[in-house]
Design a protein around this motif. Sequence first.
Motif, PDB file in Angstrom:
ATOM      1  N   LEU A 128      58.384  41.729  44.766  1.00  0.00           N
ATOM      2  CA  LEU A 128      59.554  42.555  45.049  1.00  0.00           C
ATOM      3  C   LEU A 128      60.806  42.045  44.353  1.00  0.00           C
ATOM      4  N   ASP A 129      60.866  40.731  44.092  1.00  0.00           N
ATOM      5  CA  ASP A 129      62.004  40.148  43.371  1.00  0.00           C
ATOM      6  C   ASP A 129      61.886  40.294  41.859  1.00  0.00           C
ATOM      7  N   GLY A 130      60.753  40.834  41.399  1.00  0.00           N
ATOM      8  CA  GLY A 130      60.569  41.033  39.974  1.00  0.00           C
ATOM      9  C   GLY A 130      60.024  39.834  39.231  1.00  0.00           C
ATOM     10  N   LYS A 131      59.654  38.771  39.944  1.00  0.00           N
ATOM     11  CA  LYS A 131      59.090  37.590  39.293  1.00  0.00           C
ATOM     12  C   LYS A 131      57.656  37.849  38.837  1.00  0.00           C
ATOM     13  N   ILE A 132      57.002  38.784  39.491  1.00  0.00           N
ATOM     14  CA  ILE A 132      55.669  39.251  39.089  1.00  0.00           C
ATOM     15  C   ILE A 132      55.835  40.682  38.588  1.00  0.00           C
ATOM     16  N   GLY A 133      55.370  40.962  37.402  1.00  0.00           N
ATOM     17  CA  GLY A 133      55.546  42.277  36.808  1.00  0.00           C
ATOM     18  C   GLY A 133      54.914  43.383  37.619  1.00  0.00           C
ATOM     19  N   GLN A 134      55.509  44.562  37.589  1.00  0.00           N
ATOM     20  CA  GLN A 134      55.029  45.696  38.371  1.00  0.00           C
ATOM     21  C   GLN A 134      53.587  46.058  38.038  1.00  0.00           C
ATOM     22  N   ALA A 135      53.205  45.893  36.793  1.00  0.00           N
ATOM     23  CA  ALA A 135      51.864  46.286  36.359  1.00  0.00           C
ATOM     24  C   ALA A 135      50.832  45.167  36.494  1.00  0.00           C
ATOM     25  N   MET A 136      51.290  43.952  36.835  1.00  0.00           N
ATOM     26  CA  MET A 136      50.379  42.802  36.812  1.00  0.00           C
ATOM     27  C   MET A 136      49.216  42.924  37.798  1.00  0.00           C
ATOM     28  N   PRO A 137      49.439  43.320  39.076  1.00  0.00           N
ATOM     29  CA  PRO A 137      48.284  43.440  39.982  1.00  0.00           C
ATOM     30  C   PRO A 137      47.238  44.416  39.444  1.00  0.00           C
ATOM     31  N   PHE A 138      47.694  45.579  38.986  1.00  0.00           N
ATOM     32  CA  PHE A 138      46.790  46.591  38.457  1.00  0.00           C
ATOM     33  C   PHE A 138      46.022  46.056  37.245  1.00  0.00           C
ATOM     34  N   GLU A 139      46.738  45.416  36.335  1.00  0.00           N
ATOM     35  CA  GLU A 139      46.092  44.911  35.119  1.00  0.00           C
ATOM     36  C   GLU A 139      45.077  43.818  35.447  1.00  0.00           C
ATOM     37  N   SER A 140      45.414  42.932  36.399  1.00  0.00           N
ATOM     38  CA  SER A 140      44.502  41.846  36.781  1.00  0.00           C
ATOM     39  C   SER A 140      43.221  42.394  37.397  1.00  0.00           C
ATOM     40  N   ILE A 141      43.381  43.391  38.257  1.00  0.00           N
ATOM     41  CA  ILE A 141      42.218  43.985  38.921  1.00  0.00           C
ATOM     42  C   ILE A 141      41.336  44.726  37.918  1.00  0.00           C
ATOM     43  N   LYS A 142      41.953  45.518  37.060  1.00  0.00           N
ATOM     44  CA  LYS A 142      41.186  46.263  36.057  1.00  0.00           C
ATOM     45  C   LYS A 142      40.425  45.324  35.127  1.00  0.00           C
ATOM     46  N   ALA A 143      41.090  44.255  34.688  1.00  0.00           N
ATOM     47  CA  ALA A 143      40.454  43.311  33.765  1.00  0.00           C
ATOM     48  C   ALA A 143      39.283  42.600  34.434  1.00  0.00           C
ATOM     49  N   ALA A 144      39.463  42.190  35.699  1.00  0.00           N
ATOM     50  CA  ALA A 144      38.391  41.503  36.431  1.00  0.00           C
ATOM     51  C   ALA A 144      37.195  42.425  36.621  1.00  0.00           C
ATOM     52  N   CYS A 145      37.470  43.675  36.987  1.00  0.00           N
ATOM     53  CA  CYS A 145      36.388  44.637  37.191  1.00  0.00           C
ATOM     54  C   CYS A 145      35.620  44.879  35.891  1.00  0.00           C
ATOM     55  N   ALA A 146      36.358  44.984  34.785  1.00  0.00           N
ATOM     56  CA  ALA A 146      35.707  45.212  33.487  1.00  0.00           C
ATOM     57  C   ALA A 146      34.776  44.064  33.127  1.00  0.00           C
ATOM     58  N   GLU A 147      35.202  42.832  33.396  1.00  0.00           N
ATOM     59  CA  GLU A 147      34.362  41.664  33.106  1.00  0.00           C
ATOM     60  C   GLU A 147      33.110  41.667  33.967  1.00  0.00           C
TER      61      GLU A 147
END
Length: 365
Positions: free
Chosen positions: A86-105
């Motif tokens: 919420l403070d912007g230290k973690i990018g808005q797209a990071m959770p989505f990108e991490s999950i998608k990448a893990a699922c693809a692997e």
Amino acid sequence: MCRKIFIAATGQHCGKTTISLCLMHLARKKYARVGFLKPIGPKLSVIDGVTVDKDAALIAEIYGLKQDLRHMSPVVLNRTYTRDFLDGKIGQAMPFESIKAACAELEKKNDFLVIEGSGHGGVGSVIGMNNAQIARALDAPVILVTNGGIGCVVDAVQLNAALFAQEGADVKLVLVNKLLPEKRESALGYLQKAFHGKPHQIAGALAYSSILANPTLLDLANLLGRPLHGDQGGRSRIVHNIQLGAASSQRVIDTLRDSTVLISTSSRDELIVTTSALYNIPAYRRKLIGLVIPGYTNISTISQKILDDSNIPYIRVEMTSAEVFSALSEHVSKLTADDQEKINLIQSTAEQSIDFEVIDAMTRP
């Protein structure tokens, strides 16, 4: 092409992890390579230096998947994650990108992938990826797990299914868990009527079982954060009753029920000595699993020696008896890799209670 199924639930303690374990077991009978993904992990565990969700760690240990742990738990919600997002230290797209990448692997490595959500459908919304959004993003059909009943099932499913529909996720099956065996057919019959015309199927999962619902002695030790002393062979015994040793020693012993953990304050020397002696009598071994000994005063020297010599399992904790009784009574048991009796029961029951072919057909492109 890897087949996927998303295990969601109408709330906590419905049995998502138990159902995931069932499907892992059943899928492995048909497919050579079966994987597991916990996209958002709210309960932390550290395995071989890797911080992952506890459910991912559990499945990895049971099914020998530790080499995939980093992919199995891509987003772990430590105590600062939400604020950092919420403070912007973690990018808005990071959770989505991490999950998608893990699922693809994991899809590259497996023929079938079990994806377990967290809590009810809306969990994860604070970081922009709730269960419904994840299921849609991963293009995985959804099984919605709910506790047993009739009215409460309909209410909970209506509430959660609306969110999945809003996000474009496809709920294929409502799996009703923890049904009382004597009410199973009747309850499922009424639920079929209640959901007539809905796009999802209705099926029963595992019956309610006190073995699965109740904790082991080791589970209670972990809950209290204290070591289990005495006979370690009893650590996996399942606790069906918790009794407060407030009456006279004779009255306490006379009213012991099967598979009881007895709470006896540290100042009750006569009760500690009596139960220690009885533990090694076969008729009482069945009734008495062990002791929890709360209190801020030391156990007397002679009582401590008798306690240790008897080898009765016990947990010593600096709390009041009321605090311990409240903590143990309110505790909801969660499965661990040490609970082999429970795991074996889940796997054998799954083969009788869940039609994997029906679920497998839902994953076809």
